[in-house]
Scaffold this motif. Structure first.
Motif, short mmCIF file in Angstrom:
data_model
loop_
_atom_site.label_atom_id
_atom_site.label_comp_id
_atom_site.label_asym_id
_atom_site.label_seq_id
_atom_site.Cartn_x
_atom_site.Cartn_y
_atom_site.Cartn_z
N MET A 17 0.85 -1.20 0.00
CA MET A 17 0.00 0.00 0.00
C MET A 17 0.89 1.25 0.00
O MET A 17 1.85 1.34 0.76
N LYS A 18 0.53 2.20 -0.87
CA LYS A 18 1.32 3.44 -0.94
C LYS A 18 0.38 4.63 -0.89
O LYS A 18 -0.62 4.66 -1.60
N ILE A 19 0.75 5.59 -0.11
CA ILE A 19 -0.09 6.76 0.02
C ILE A 19 -0.03 7.59 -1.25
O ILE A 19 1.02 7.67 -1.90
N SER B 217 6.33 13.49 -1.99
CA SER B 217 7.12 12.95 -3.09
C SER B 217 7.78 11.65 -2.68
O SER B 217 7.72 10.65 -3.37
N HIS B 218 8.42 11.66 -1.52
CA HIS B 218 9.11 10.45 -1.06
C HIS B 218 8.27 9.81 0.04
O HIS B 218 8.30 10.23 1.19
N LYS B 219 7.52 8.80 -0.35
CA LYS B 219 6.48 8.23 0.50
C LYS B 219 7.02 7.56 1.75
O LYS B 219 6.47 7.69 2.83
N THR B 220 8.16 6.85 1.57
CA THR B 220 8.73 6.12 2.70
C THR B 220 9.02 7.04 3.87
O THR B 220 8.86 6.68 5.02
N GLU B 221 9.45 8.27 3.54
CA GLU B 221 9.86 9.20 4.58
C GLU B 221 8.72 9.57 5.53
O GLU B 221 8.96 10.05 6.63
N GLN C 121 -0.69 -2.32 -4.69
CA GLN C 121 0.18 -2.84 -5.75
C GLN C 121 0.58 -4.26 -5.42
O GLN C 121 0.76 -4.60 -4.24
N GLU C 122 0.72 -5.07 -6.45
CA GLU C 122 1.18 -6.45 -6.20
C GLU C 122 2.57 -6.40 -5.57
O GLU C 122 3.38 -5.53 -5.88
N MET C 123 2.82 -7.32 -4.67
CA MET C 123 4.10 -7.39 -3.96
C MET C 123 5.08 -8.19 -4.82
O MET C 123 4.79 -9.33 -5.19
N ARG C 124 6.22 -7.61 -5.14
CA ARG C 124 7.22 -8.31 -5.97
C ARG C 124 8.33 -8.83 -5.08
O ARG C 124 8.84 -8.10 -4.23
N ARG C 125 8.74 -10.06 -5.32
CA ARG C 125 9.82 -10.64 -4.51
C ARG C 125 10.96 -11.13 -5.39
O ARG C 125 10.77 -11.39 -6.56
N GLN D 207 15.91 -7.56 -7.98
CA GLN D 207 16.90 -6.56 -7.59
C GLN D 207 16.31 -5.18 -7.86
O GLN D 207 15.84 -4.90 -8.97
N GLU D 208 16.35 -4.31 -6.86
CA GLU D 208 15.82 -2.97 -7.06
C GLU D 208 16.85 -2.10 -7.77
O GLU D 208 17.95 -1.90 -7.28
N MET D 209 16.48 -1.59 -8.93
CA MET D 209 17.36 -0.72 -9.69
C MET D 209 16.68 0.64 -9.85
O MET D 209 15.48 0.77 -9.66
N1 LIG Z 1 5.37 -3.54 -5.33
C1 LIG Z 1 6.39 -3.69 -4.49
N2 LIG Z 1 6.88 -4.93 -4.24
C2 LIG Z 1 7.89 -5.10 -3.38
N3 LIG Z 1 8.50 -4.09 -2.71
C3 LIG Z 1 8.05 -2.84 -2.92
C4 LIG Z 1 6.98 -2.58 -3.82
N4 LIG Z 1 6.76 -1.24 -3.83
C5 LIG Z 1 7.66 -0.72 -2.96
N5 LIG Z 1 8.44 -1.65 -2.42
C6 LIG Z 1 9.53 -1.44 -1.45
O1 LIG Z 1 9.35 -0.21 -0.78
C7 LIG Z 1 10.37 0.70 -1.09
C8 LIG Z 1 9.81 2.11 -1.22
O2 LIG Z 1 8.78 2.14 -2.16
P1 LIG Z 1 8.59 3.34 -3.18
O3 LIG Z 1 9.77 3.44 -4.02
O4 LIG Z 1 7.31 3.16 -3.85
O5 LIG Z 1 8.47 4.57 -2.16
P2 LIG Z 1 9.23 5.99 -2.05
O6 LIG Z 1 9.34 6.31 -0.62
O7 LIG Z 1 8.57 6.94 -2.91
O8 LIG Z 1 10.66 5.71 -2.61
P3 LIG Z 1 11.81 6.81 -2.95
O9 LIG Z 1 11.42 8.09 -2.36
O10 LIG Z 1 13.03 6.21 -2.35
O11 LIG Z 1 11.83 6.79 -4.43
C9 LIG Z 1 10.99 0.17 -2.36
O12 LIG Z 1 12.31 0.55 -2.51
C10 LIG Z 1 10.82 -1.33 -2.18
O13 LIG Z 1 11.85 -1.86 -1.36
#
Ligand SMILES: Nc1ncnc2c1ncn2[C@@H]1O[C@H](COP(=O)(O)OP(=O)(O)OP(=O)(O)O)[C@@H](O)[C@H]1O
Ligand SMILES: [Mg+2]
Length: 727
Positions: free
Chosen positions: A550-552, A558-562, A602-606, A609-611
């Protein structure tokens, strides 16, 4: 969906600016004139007008020379003319050294006289600001009216050392030695200094131009002019700025397949947009575009003037190595260790000798000597030892080039040792570079030795660096020519998204909008659905399937994780609702309160490698593409590569291969090799996207999940900023 298949724009196709002279307008009038007028010739020693005239005569110019100066009848024992118009013979080229206020008239006269090229040394043009810019504009208008070409203004002059011309139209005090280096300098003073030093190293030049303001003839024009000149085999460029980077890329890419271009670039490009919101924008340092551009076109960059000369010597005097394997031959341990230490950094490898080679070397050396690479003959070795060992090493098939290191001990005559090394290296198809760690007098004597054609270095590291540059050039020169990729893209679909954002005067695209643009360009996104309300979560989750992320969604975040706006691996409806509640609570606590538009499921990807993939815009070079190891820690890892748009498939391949973390994609710790092709393909598609839409300011896809198959490679997050006025 309507799809349109079209090709990437060919980097070789770039429209000339409307005011430019026709490409066919030759520079022969400048560099190969049969007669030269010196407008502003003078008899006063020390003046430019006097020194330049003197250099033309002293340099044995093969054509006619006409001094022009209304205040004198005779200059340097030659009849002087009041104006170029009063010369009865034809005048091909004119050097203009009059005060700034008289330049326009002088050049106008040249036009009327039918002069083909002018070299304007006078200053007082663009470099002094508004008044000068206006003067330069008028100057250019005169040139265009008469179809003349110009070097300068504000330059030091030009040289063509070619036999049959032998023209030194500079005021440099050092007469040049003829040779095969074409040298262009953006700074007059640097030009003079470099000419001087080149001579002391025995480096001869074919052509020299101090470019000055480059109001007409540019560095690119000169490269083109000399591209197939049989007298020129190497280009040296001293650059302070790039006039037209795209042109340079096009020209240099082609030329470096035939002749090396060595550049020393002074100054740094202006910092990119300070307000970068993307990772890519934040990570593009000041010099990154120059570095990328030069690398992409196969141009070798010297770190300093000294480096430039080291490389020039090696390229001028020696054949290119066919590979990276270098052998070191020394009479002292220390310098060999220093050399060996720098081998890897220079992109080289220490050669491994065959047993036969080792046996042959051992025979005749003291038992304490080392016959593995580096070969240390020990301090008592003389010319004969060097010659014998060098010959043996050169015959080893595992050796691509040799560096000899010599620290003269008291007992030996360094000159005779140098002679033996030269003799043994003569005719070798493998390069031999020599380090003489000797006093100045010895070094200078060696440099002046008859028949000396080996590059001589004072320190081991410089020789290794030069050998590395040669090996690198060899690889660059022989790299395969790229096919232009055919990419399936839907330009119209992307254009509609941009138009909508632009009509609302929005710079930042929403995640869903960015996704639509990328998907139109064939970059796949993870399956996802928007849920605007808590009640809508269930249906969206059904559509995507568990486990999910889930993503807000907020235009203010802009940077959701933060802000705790990403929750991963949600497996049940309960977890989903809890994640929503937590996320909304955290969002409410933010000051000022962000606008929330719901969440993205969003579907969870496992197992991927994150690029990261990105684009930022450099004020001079235009779009820069970035590839690297992605994820939320991208800035910490700082493992990224940049290239200037447009990129080729090999650029994309090199970007990925050059990452420190490239191994992560090759199958690491039990993981299968990942589909790096899909990642490279995504890079080329981004390149195509920025070719099609100039209004893209910056973007990144982070992370792009690289899985085992192309179908497993998807983007899960993206951001894009545009200039709404450009759509
Ligand atoms: N669909 C997904 N499947 C698996 N992991 C995910 C997925 N979406 C996000 N993640 C994990 O969560 C992290 C943060 O997600 P996302 O990039 O969407 O947020 P963000 O905070 O906007 O990132 P940033 O600001 O660093 O670009 C990703 O780097 C990844 O590790
Ligand atoms: Mg991200």
């Amino acid at each position: 969906m309507k799809k349109r298949t079209s090709r990437n724009p060919d980097p070789a196709e770039s429209a000339p600016s409307p005011s430019a002279p026709p490409a066919s307008a030759s520079l022969d009038g400048l560099f190969r004139p049969r007669s030269v007028a010196v407008i502003g010739a003078s008899r006063r020693r020390g003046t430019i007008g006097r020194e330049l005239l003197h250099n033309l005569l002293e340099g044995d110019f093969q054509g006619k020379v006409f001094p022009v100066n209304p205040k004198a009848d005779v200059i340097h024992s030659m009849k002087s003319y009041p104006s170029v118009l009063s010369i009865t013979d034809e005048v091909d080229m004119a050097v203009v050294v009059v005060p700034r206020d008289e330049v326009l008239q002088a050049v106008e006269d040249c036009g009327r006289k039918g002069v083909k090229g002018v070299v304007v040394l006078s200053s007082g043009f663009r470099e002094i600001g508004a008044e000068g810019i206006e003067r330069e504009r008028k100057l250019l208008a005169i040139l265009r009216r008469y179809g003349m070409r110009m070097i300068g203004p504000n330059c030091m002059g030009i040289i063509n050392a070619e036999p049959g011309y032998s023209m030194n139209a500079t005021f440099s005090p050092t007469p040049p030695v003829g040779g095969s280096i074409a040298f262009m300098s953006q700074s007059g003073a640097m030009g003079a200094a470099i000419l001087n030093h080149a001579k002391s190293l025995g480096l001869g030049i074919s052509m020299f131009a101090s470019m000055g303001n480059k109001a007409d003839v540019s560095g690119n024009d000169l490269l083109l002019y000399l591209e197939d000149d049989p007298g020129t085999s190497l280009f040296l460029l001293y650059l302070e700025s790039f006039g037209n980077p795209r042109n340079f890329t096009r020209v240099a890419r082609r030329i470096t397949r035939k002749k090396p271009i060595l550049v020393v670039k002074a100054g740094r490009t202006a910092e990119g947009a300070a307000a970068a919101v993307s990772h890519t924008g934040a990570m593009a340092g000041a010099d990154v575009a120059v570095e990328a551009l030069l690398g992409q076109c196969g141009v070798l960059r010297a770190d300093s003037i000294e480096d430039l000369f080291d490389m020039a010597m090696a390229f001028t005097f020696q054949p290119l190595p066919t590979g990276p394997r270098v052998a070191l031959l020394t009479d002292a341990g220390g310098p060999a260790i220093m050399a060996a230490d720098t081998v890897k950094a220079a992109g080289l490898k220490l050669a491994r000798f065959s047993e036969a080679t080792k046996a042959r070397l051992r025979d005749g050396l003291s038992p304490d000597a080392s016959v593995a690479n580096p070969v240390d003959m020990l301090g008592h070795s003389g010319g004969e030892d060097y010659a014998r060992c060098l010959r043996i090493i050169l015959e080893d098939e595992g050796v691509d080039g040799v560096i000899t290191l010599y620290v003269p001990p008291v007992m030996h005559d360094p000159i005779s040792v140098a002679g033996s090394i030269f003799e043994a290296a003569r005719g070798s198809t493998k390069p031999v570079l020599c380090v003489f760690m000797a006093r100045d007098e010895v070094l200078n004597a060696v440099l002046k030795m008859e028949g000396q054609k080996l590059p001589i270095f004072r320190f081991p590291e410089s020789a290794v660096k030069a050998m590395g540059a040669m090996a690198r050039y060899r690889t660059l020169r022989d790299r395969p020519v790229d096919e232009t990729p055919v990419l399936d893209v839907d330009r119209e679909a992307a254009a509609r998204v941009f138009a909508a954002a632009a009509s609302g005067n929005r710079e930042h695209l929403a995640l869903e909008e960015a996704r639509a643009v990328f998907e139109a360009y064939g970059i796949r996104f993870a399956k996802s659905r928007v849920a605007k309300t808590r009640a809508g979560l269930g249906a969206a989750a059904e559509a995507v399937g568990y486990p999910l992320v889930m993503k807000i969604l907020s235009p203010d975040i802009s940077h959701k994780t933060e802000v705790g706006g990403v929750a991963t691996d949600l497996r049940t409806k309960e977890e989903l609702l809890a994640a929503w509640d937590g996320m909304m609570d955290r969002a409410k606590a933010i000051e000022p309160r962000p606008r929330i538009e719901g969440v993205l499921l969003q579907e969870m990807r496992r197992g991927a490698q994150e690029m990261i993939l990105g684009v930022t815009t450099d004020p001079t070079f235009g779009p820069l593409l970035m590839a690297g190891i992605g994820g939320v820690l991208v800035e910490v890892a700082a493992d990224v590569a940049f290239r200037v748009h447009p990129i080729t498939p090999s650029d994309a391949a090199e970007m990925v291969a050059g990452l420190r973390g490239a191994r992560l994609l090759q199958g690491f710790r039990g993981r299968k090799p990942l589909c790096v092709e899909a990642y490279r393909d995504a890079l080329l598609r981004l390149d195509r996207l920025v070719a099609d839409f100039e209004g893209i300011v910056e973007l990144d896809i982070n992370p792009f999940m690289v899985g085992e198959t192309a179908g497993d490679c998807v983007a899960v997050d993206a951001r894009m900023r545009i200039d709404p006025t450009k759509f």
